[in-house]
Design a protein around this motif. Structure first.
Motif, PDB file in Angstrom:
ATOM      1  N   GLU A 169       0.796  -1.224   0.000  1.00  0.00           N
ATOM      2  CA  GLU A 169       0.000   0.000   0.000  1.00  0.00           C
ATOM      3  C   GLU A 169       0.828   1.274   0.000  1.00  0.00           C
ATOM      4  O   GLU A 169       0.293   2.349  -0.296  1.00  0.00           O
ATOM      5  CB  GLU A 169      -0.957  -0.018   1.196  1.00  0.00           C
ATOM      6  CG  GLU A 169      -2.047  -1.068   1.058  1.00  0.00           C
ATOM      7  CD  GLU A 169      -3.039  -1.054   2.208  1.00  0.00           C
ATOM      8  OE1 GLU A 169      -4.042  -1.796   2.117  1.00  0.00           O
ATOM      9  OE2 GLU A 169      -2.807  -0.325   3.189  1.00  0.00           O
ATOM     10  N   MET A 170       2.098   1.207   0.339  1.00  0.00           N
ATOM     11  CA  MET A 170       2.933   2.400   0.281  1.00  0.00           C
ATOM     12  C   MET A 170       3.051   2.955  -1.145  1.00  0.00           C
ATOM     13  O   MET A 170       3.425   4.112  -1.343  1.00  0.00           O
ATOM     14  CB  MET A 170       4.333   2.104   0.826  1.00  0.00           C
ATOM     15  CG  MET A 170       5.133   1.127  -0.003  1.00  0.00           C
ATOM     16  SD  MET A 170       6.847   0.988   0.558  1.00  0.00           S
ATOM     17  CE  MET A 170       6.639   0.386   2.222  1.00  0.00           C
ATOM     18  N   PHE A 171       2.699   2.125  -2.130  1.00  0.00           N
ATOM     19  CA  PHE A 171       2.771   2.552  -3.527  1.00  0.00           C
ATOM     20  C   PHE A 171       1.406   2.924  -4.096  1.00  0.00           C
ATOM     21  O   PHE A 171       1.302   3.274  -5.269  1.00  0.00           O
ATOM     22  CB  PHE A 171       3.392   1.438  -4.377  1.00  0.00           C
ATOM     23  CG  PHE A 171       4.749   1.000  -3.879  1.00  0.00           C
ATOM     24  CD1 PHE A 171       5.839   1.854  -3.958  1.00  0.00           C
ATOM     25  CD2 PHE A 171       4.924  -0.258  -3.319  1.00  0.00           C
ATOM     26  CE1 PHE A 171       7.081   1.455  -3.495  1.00  0.00           C
ATOM     27  CE2 PHE A 171       6.166  -0.669  -2.859  1.00  0.00           C
ATOM     28  CZ  PHE A 171       7.247   0.189  -2.946  1.00  0.00           C
ATOM     29  N   TYR A 172       0.349   2.852  -3.289  1.00  0.00           N
ATOM     30  CA  TYR A 172      -0.983   3.197  -3.753  1.00  0.00           C
ATOM     31  C   TYR A 172      -1.106   4.719  -3.937  1.00  0.00           C
ATOM     32  O   TYR A 172      -0.464   5.498  -3.223  1.00  0.00           O
ATOM     33  CB  TYR A 172      -2.037   2.744  -2.752  1.00  0.00           C
ATOM     34  CG  TYR A 172      -2.355   1.262  -2.760  1.00  0.00           C
ATOM     35  CD1 TYR A 172      -1.486   0.334  -3.330  1.00  0.00           C
ATOM     36  CD2 TYR A 172      -3.523   0.773  -2.179  1.00  0.00           C
ATOM     37  CE1 TYR A 172      -1.771  -1.016  -3.327  1.00  0.00           C
ATOM     38  CE2 TYR A 172      -3.823  -0.573  -2.170  1.00  0.00           C
ATOM     39  CZ  TYR A 172      -2.942  -1.470  -2.746  1.00  0.00           C
ATOM     40  OH  TYR A 172      -3.237  -2.805  -2.738  1.00  0.00           O
ATOM     41  N   PRO A 173      -1.959   5.172  -4.851  1.00  0.00           N
ATOM     42  CA  PRO A 173      -2.178   6.624  -5.011  1.00  0.00           C
ATOM     43  C   PRO A 173      -2.633   7.293  -3.720  1.00  0.00           C
ATOM     44  O   PRO A 173      -2.266   8.432  -3.439  1.00  0.00           O
ATOM     45  CB  PRO A 173      -3.266   6.693  -6.090  1.00  0.00           C
ATOM     46  CG  PRO A 173      -3.128   5.423  -6.860  1.00  0.00           C
ATOM     47  CD  PRO A 173      -2.692   4.386  -5.865  1.00  0.00           C
ATOM     48  N   ARG A 196      -2.079   1.517   5.133  1.00  0.00           N
ATOM     49  CA  ARG A 196      -2.726   1.026   6.345  1.00  0.00           C
ATOM     50  C   ARG A 196      -1.776   0.069   7.059  1.00  0.00           C
ATOM     51  O   ARG A 196      -1.903  -1.144   6.997  1.00  0.00           O
ATOM     52  CB  ARG A 196      -4.066   0.385   6.001  1.00  0.00           C
ATOM     53  CG  ARG A 196      -5.068   1.393   5.459  1.00  0.00           C
ATOM     54  CD  ARG A 196      -6.318   0.765   4.925  1.00  0.00           C
ATOM     55  NE  ARG A 196      -6.035  -0.101   3.793  1.00  0.00           N
ATOM     56  CZ  ARG A 196      -6.958  -0.778   3.117  1.00  0.00           C
ATOM     57  NH1 ARG A 196      -8.234  -0.673   3.451  1.00  0.00           N
ATOM     58  NH2 ARG A 196      -6.618  -1.543   2.108  1.00  0.00           N
ATOM     59  N   ALA A 197      -0.790   0.682   7.712  1.00  0.00           N
ATOM     60  CA  ALA A 197       0.270  -0.026   8.412  1.00  0.00           C
ATOM     61  C   ALA A 197       0.397   0.551   9.818  1.00  0.00           C
ATOM     62  O   ALA A 197      -0.299   1.493  10.186  1.00  0.00           O
ATOM     63  CB  ALA A 197       1.577   0.105   7.638  1.00  0.00           C
ATOM     64  N   GLY A 198       1.317   0.003  10.627  1.00  0.00           N
ATOM     65  CA  GLY A 198       1.396   0.356  12.035  1.00  0.00           C
ATOM     66  C   GLY A 198       2.284   1.523  12.381  1.00  0.00           C
ATOM     67  O   GLY A 198       2.335   1.921  13.547  1.00  0.00           O
ATOM     68  N   ALA A 199       3.004   2.088  11.415  1.00  0.00           N
ATOM     69  CA  ALA A 199       3.924   3.183  11.701  1.00  0.00           C
ATOM     70  C   ALA A 199       3.328   4.512  11.271  1.00  0.00           C
ATOM     71  O   ALA A 199       2.643   4.605  10.250  1.00  0.00           O
ATOM     72  CB  ALA A 199       5.255   2.949  10.991  1.00  0.00           C
ATOM     73  N   LEU A 200       3.609   5.567  12.057  1.00  0.00           N
ATOM     74  CA  LEU A 200       3.079   6.893  11.762  1.00  0.00           C
ATOM     75  C   LEU A 200       3.964   7.955  12.402  1.00  0.00           C
ATOM     76  O   LEU A 200       4.368   7.814  13.556  1.00  0.00           O
ATOM     77  CB  LEU A 200       1.653   7.025  12.308  1.00  0.00           C
ATOM     78  CG  LEU A 200       0.957   8.368  12.100  1.00  0.00           C
ATOM     79  CD1 LEU A 200       0.660   8.600  10.621  1.00  0.00           C
ATOM     80  CD2 LEU A 200      -0.325   8.446  12.926  1.00  0.00           C
ATOM     81  N   THR A 211      -5.495   6.934  14.774  1.00  0.00           N
ATOM     82  CA  THR A 211      -5.268   6.709  13.346  1.00  0.00           C
ATOM     83  C   THR A 211      -5.116   5.227  13.057  1.00  0.00           C
ATOM     84  O   THR A 211      -5.627   4.718  12.039  1.00  0.00           O
ATOM     85  CB  THR A 211      -4.023   7.473  12.873  1.00  0.00           C
ATOM     86  OG1 THR A 211      -4.189   8.871  13.150  1.00  0.00           O
ATOM     87  CG2 THR A 211      -3.793   7.282  11.385  1.00  0.00           C
ATOM     88  N   MET A 212      -4.432   4.487  13.942  1.00  0.00           N
ATOM     89  CA  MET A 212      -4.284   3.044  13.746  1.00  0.00           C
ATOM     90  C   MET A 212      -5.629   2.336  13.856  1.00  0.00           C
ATOM     91  O   MET A 212      -5.911   1.399  13.095  1.00  0.00           O
ATOM     92  CB  MET A 212      -3.309   2.473  14.783  1.00  0.00           C
ATOM     93  CG  MET A 212      -1.919   3.030  14.699  1.00  0.00           C
ATOM     94  SD  MET A 212      -1.237   2.954  13.023  1.00  0.00           S
ATOM     95  CE  MET A 212       0.115   4.106  13.185  1.00  0.00           C
ATOM     96  N   ILE A 219      -9.853  -1.414   6.997  1.00  0.00           N
ATOM     97  CA  ILE A 219      -9.533  -2.705   6.381  1.00  0.00           C
ATOM     98  C   ILE A 219     -10.690  -3.685   6.534  1.00  0.00           C
ATOM     99  O   ILE A 219     -11.195  -4.244   5.550  1.00  0.00           O
ATOM    100  CB  ILE A 219      -8.255  -3.302   7.010  1.00  0.00           C
ATOM    101  CG1 ILE A 219      -7.030  -2.449   6.663  1.00  0.00           C
ATOM    102  CG2 ILE A 219      -8.043  -4.746   6.529  1.00  0.00           C
ATOM    103  CD1 ILE A 219      -5.795  -2.817   7.461  1.00  0.00           C
ATOM    104  N   VAL A 220     -11.150  -3.896   7.782  1.00  0.00           N
ATOM    105  CA  VAL A 220     -12.064  -5.011   8.037  1.00  0.00           C
ATOM    106  C   VAL A 220     -13.473  -4.756   7.527  1.00  0.00           C
ATOM    107  O   VAL A 220     -14.240  -5.715   7.352  1.00  0.00           O
ATOM    108  CB  VAL A 220     -12.095  -5.372   9.535  1.00  0.00           C
ATOM    109  CG1 VAL A 220     -10.720  -5.729  10.032  1.00  0.00           C
ATOM    110  CG2 VAL A 220     -12.698  -4.254  10.358  1.00  0.00           C
TER     111      VAL A 220
END
Length: 316
Positions: A169-173, A196-200, A211-212, A219-220
């Motif tokens: 997802e880091m490469f998603y628009p 949608r990952a755990g780092a911010l 945010t997490m 996601i769900v």
């Protein structure tokens, strides 16, 4: 009977009086928190029309259309694997190979320099039980929910590649376009939904955790996402309208009820509250160990079936 009720009350009181870790919450406490008229938002929304046919002919029948929220999920965000504030579910988020660590690169001081914070996140079916549905039925006709109590819909320690690495997802628009899919208010960005990952990068621990939680709910409540999870979705049918996927900042789409570290009896969408006002009291929102949990409430609409064929409805 009086003796039996007294024993039940004493056992429940002793259960709630058990000394727990700071910010921890138990299943009975979560169930009790669901008895919130503010979060439920029950209202009559319109009229449904049904065609009822018998050997003697056909007639149009009506039924009341109601709309209200239901607590679908308990979503937690926490710094260290195994520190889910929901005590009975904490074991599900314990460390696995490749997902042993977590936490922040600095302490949880509100105004320090921006560093990367990492949170694990879990989403389980809300444990609302018969007591909640008796409370709900006392208001009139009500809708059934789509979540299975205690069902693990998302556990981030199982979603290692996507939650720990942000791949793909880091490469998603949505992740590459500033201003797209962001949580917060004008001048007060809490965080980006994608990846949608755990780092911010966030100076405020509560905002990072919120945010997490928003990412996990995003996601769900959708199907076909490139994550390890179970979709918490259902399809519409005649006389039954389930909620849409969670969308940040969208009124009427969902609300959050804070469960831990300090339980709230009201619901809101993030940001809650936004900055400013500077007078907003944030103390109840901060966790000493970086662990937080919320109940996710989502809107359902329905009406009682009164015939073989659904003709339509009025109202929202």
């Amino acid at each position: 009977m009086k003796i039996t009720l007294r024993i039940v009350r004493l056992r429940l009181a002793s259960l709630l009086a058990v000394t727990l870790p700071v910010g921890a919450i138990t299943t009975p406490q979560i169930i009790a928190s669901a008895l919130s008229p503010d979060c439920l938002e029950y209202r009559v929304a319109g009229i449904c029309y049904w065609l009822l046919c018998t050997p003697y002919g056909c007639t149009v029948k009506t039924s009341v259309k109601v709309r209200h929220n239901l607590p679908d999920l308990v979503v937690s965000a926490y710094s260290t694997p195994g520190d889910n504030p929901w005590q009975e579910m904490a074991v599900a988020g314990t460390a696995l190979p490749g997902a042993e660590e977590g936490g922040d690169t600095h302490s949880r001081i509100t105004h320090n320099k921006t560093r990367i914070r990492f949170k694990n996140a879990d989403a389980f079916g809300h444990p609302a039980d018969a007591a909640f549905y008796r409370f709900l039925s006392g208001l009139g006709y009500s809708c059934s929910g789509s979540a299975v109590p205690f069902q693990p819909y998302f556990v981030s320690t199982l979603d290692i590649l996507a939650w720990r690495g942000g791949i793909p997802e880091m490469f998603y628009p949505e992740a590459l376009t500033p201003g797209l899919r962001e949580l917060g208010a004008p001048g007060d960005l809490w965080g980006n939904i994608y990846p949608r990952a755990g780092a911010l990068g966030q100076t405020n621990d509560y905002k990072a955790a919120a945010t997490m939680a928003q990412r996990a709910a995003d996601i769900v409540t959708r199907t076909g996402q490139l994550h390890v999870y179970l979709p918490q979705t259902t399809s519409a049918r005649p006389g039954y309208w389930p909620p849409e996927p969670v969308q940040e900042g969208k009124p009427g789409n969902h609300t959050w009820q804070r469960l831990s570290p300090q339980m709230s009896t009201t619901c809101a969408i993030f940001p809650d509250p936004p900055d400013p006002p500077a007078t907003a009291d944030w103390r109840d929102r901060y966790s000493e160990n970086g662990s937080y949990s919320w109940a996710l409430w989502r809107p359902y609409a329905c009406c009682q079936r009164r015939g073989q064929t659904f003709l339509g409805s009025t109202g929202g």
